[in-house]
Design a protein around this motif. Structure first.
Motif: not given
Length: 486
Positions: A171-185
């Motif tokens: 849901a973190v990625a879906t909520s922002r689409g291509s603006h998503h930056v929350h990558i583990p690490g």
């Protein structure tokens, strides 16, 4: 009754093979025999516990037989004991072990030594099997946790104590689409550098890590469908030293006015049932493995680590579950039945004495303790109050617990002679995320989520009762619980 272990005795010398098989049979083992490498590979299967293997066989080397046994999925878990009267040098033994053998004996060998060696190897096999089962349960627990968090409709992210992102659900990625930056690490500093809009969120995370207090806030973020607005809650989890070891951040997309209570109820169900069941199985398996004994130092360390982590997770799940239920507005559930408060108090006090034998806990009970209450929940109340009293009183001073049965109610009092609670803190003693410490230093030393007294207050209210506290330098601190008989 479990069947006897199956041992495959391989030796081309009939006399030697007979003697070894006879010794093993008399010791209660099921023994199969083979005279060549080919027979060995044909007879061995997944039921074979141990292969006693001569190094020199007429058709192929015993080393090659061992290598093939260990390479085959059908026989790779079978133990191999080389027993040789010819290949007896240090180099031979080293070569045998390098090819996968679990032990190497030089013939002739004393029968008692042979049987002892076989028993030792089979104990190793049992321990390895138990560790594999335990590992599978750990993986299942992790899978359930990731499944539960991944299935959530709203964003969930988990950070370690240094602010590095450990996990973010879909849901973190879906909520922002291509603006998503929350990558583990990635740590929070890197995330805010990549997306300056995350600055308020990053400041809240810093505050949660620094103070150990829940943080709430609002943030507006760009997405493929335009600007979206979120409300978020950050819940820190502290370790035994009081330091924040993890922060879980949950968000709600208020752009479309989603119903957060439905999500929280589902999450509570998973937290309280689907995760607790494998956690209990994990703890029981680790305890059984400890009782089994004969573990290596490395296995013992791993088992202790599993038990410690499981106990900490169970405490956190229980407190967070009660806290979430109380905050949802329905209150904590109680199941009333006829019980004796005195029995509940006595059991909780005995448990406290057992866990802290160096402390003195005095108990006084008068009158009739019978009533209609939830005995398990009342035990939680007593345990919280006694633990709190022990925690914040000098080691040499006693904690006094009294229970009195009056005509229409029962009264429980827990008293200690520790430093008084500051007057300005008394009105907030039963608030969530606060601790009953007497100083900032004491609060930091105790650790915990700061939910014990809040949950105690909610449980007493669920019984229609009250809990109050008085604290002075001269009289010490007393928590008083009044419970209508129901």
């Amino acid at each position: 009754m479990p069947s006897a272990p199956i041992i495959l005795n391989v030796n081309d010398d009939l006399a030697s093979r007979y003697v070894t098989s006879r010794v093993l049979s008399l010791s209660g083992f099921q023994v199969l025999e083979a005279g060549t490498g080919g027979e060995t590979l044909a007879l061995a299967d997944e039921r074979t516990d141990l292969v006693i293997l001569d190094v020199r066989l007429p058709d192929m080397s015993g080393l090659e037989v061992c290598r093939r046994l260990k390479a085959s999925p059908r026989t790779r878990n079978a133990l191999v004991l080389h027993l040789s009267a010819q290949a007896v040098g240090p180099g031979d033994r080293a070569q045998g072990l390098e090819h996968g053998a679990d032990a190497y004996l030089v013939a002739p060998v004393d029968p008692e030594e042979l049987v002892a060696q076989v028993h030792a190897l089979l104990r190793l096999r049992r321990a390895e099997r138990e560790v594999r089962v335990l590992s599978d349960q750990v993986q299942q627990q992790r899978r359930l946790l990731e499944l539960a968090m991944g299935a959530a409709a709203d964003p969930i992210a988990l950070y370690d104590g240094d602010g590095t992102l450990i996990y973010a659900n879909q849901a973190v990625a879906t909520s922002r689409g291509s603006h998503h930056v929350h990558i583990p690490g990635r740590n929070m500093d890197a995330l805010r550098a990549m997306d300056p809009q995350l600055e308020p969120f990053a400041k809240s995370l810093d505050a949660a890590r620094r103070t150990g207090q829940v943080q709430r806030g609002r943030i507006s973020l760009s997405s493929d469908t335009g600007v979206r607005h979120f409300e978020y809650t950050m819940s820190p989890a502290t370790g035994p030293t009081g330091a924040v070891e993890a922060v879980i951040a949950t968000g709600q997309d208020t752009t479309e006015l989603r119903n957060a209570e439905d999500f929280r109820e589902q999450f509570i169900g998973i937290l309280g049932h689907d995760l607790r069941n494998p956690l209990n199985a994990l703890s029981m398996s680790a305890q059984q493995l400890q009782r089994q004994g004969e573990l290596s130092d490395r296995q013992r360390v791993f088992t202790e680590r599993i038990l410690t982590s499981a106990e900490r997770m169970e405490r956190m799940i229980r407190q967070l579950l009660d806290f979430a239920r109380a905050r949802l507005g329905a209150g904590l559930p109680v199941v009333r039945s006829r019980c004796d408060l005195f029995d509940v108090v006595r059991g909780a006090v005995d448990e406290s004495r057992a866990s802290q034998p160096h402390r003195e806990v005095l108990l006084d009970m008068r009158g009739d303790g019978r009533g209609a209450w939830d005995a398990d929940r009342l035990e939680q109340v007593v345990t919280n109050l006694v633990s709190n009293a022990l925690k914040f009183s000098p080691p040499e001073s006693p904690v006094r617990v009294s229970a009195e049965g009056l005509a229409s109610e029962a009264v429980l009092r827990v008293h200690n002679l520790g430093a008084p609670i500051p007057a300005d803190q008394l009105p907030y003693v039963f608030s969530a995320w606060r601790r009953a410490g007497r100083s900032d230093r004491e609060r930091g030393a105790t650790g915990g989520l700061g939910l014990g007294l809040y949950i105690t207050d909610q449980l007493v209210k669920a019984h229609g009762g009250t809990v109050q506290v008085s604290s002075t330098e001269a009289q010490g601190t007393t928590f008083t619980v009044r419970l209508p008989r129901g």
